[in-house]
Design an enzyme around this catalytic site. Sequence first.
Site: not given
Ligand code: PGA
Length: 246
Positions: A8, A10, A91, A93, A161, A167, A206
């Site tokens: 992903n 982003k 997601h 976010e 998630e 992150g 992460s």
């Molecule tokens: P990350 O993000 O691996 O940077 O923690 C995962 C995601 O948001 O899909």
Amino acid sequence: MRKLIAGNWKMNGLSADLGAIEAIASAVAGHSGVDTALCLPATLVGPAATRLPGYAIGGQDCHMAVSGAHTGCVSAAMLADAGAKLTIVGHSERRAAQGESDADVRGKASAARAAGLNAIVCVGETEAERDAGQAESVVLGQLQGSLPDDANGSWLSVAYEPVWAIGTGRIPSIDDVTAMHDAIRNALVARFGEGGAAIRILYGGSMNGDNAAVLLTVANVDGGLIGGASLSAEKFLPIVEAAAAA
Ligand code: PGA
């Protein structure tokens, strides 16, 4: 079950990064036992899919409508037309920043399927919800509301998630990952029967080359949704190798 490792990106990536995208696709090409995909910003889906016609390039969101008066939005049909084979929907976010509801996410997943795309539907609790002992009820509630009635493993995956793990470099304990993925599997089987048994449940938050081997050997962890560690072949490949060995 074949594992799926999906990147992903982003809101990262310019046309100057198409070479890095090609490098990732060629680095993982040797691992034929694992499915991989890269979910890119909408602007890069067409150029990347044109350069990598056999590779699973995806989007990160789609609108629930096919077309219409939705300024700034991209439909699943548009992603498919640009060469995408899948898209992430729901997601955290987007749930947080764009206020997407479970019903919105369900509509987006259905729109993806109607356009011939596979969908990765994201669910996950906040840290406050986990601290309050509500992680499982929150996640199972999101799952119930976000999955269309025709969900099955041929076109849909779930990504668990935990919001607080995205992150941050923090991951849940392996016991907590095991418990949540088992609970999600039980809910999928209860609702969809055999179709639910075949839905891949990805872990996201992460995941990296250091923790992937442990996470990917947990029962009912059928892959990963990878943010930061999907931006280079150097970081993504070890996760795909861990999936191949799991
Ligand atoms: P990350 O993000 O691996 O940077 O923690 C995962 C995601 O948001 O899909």
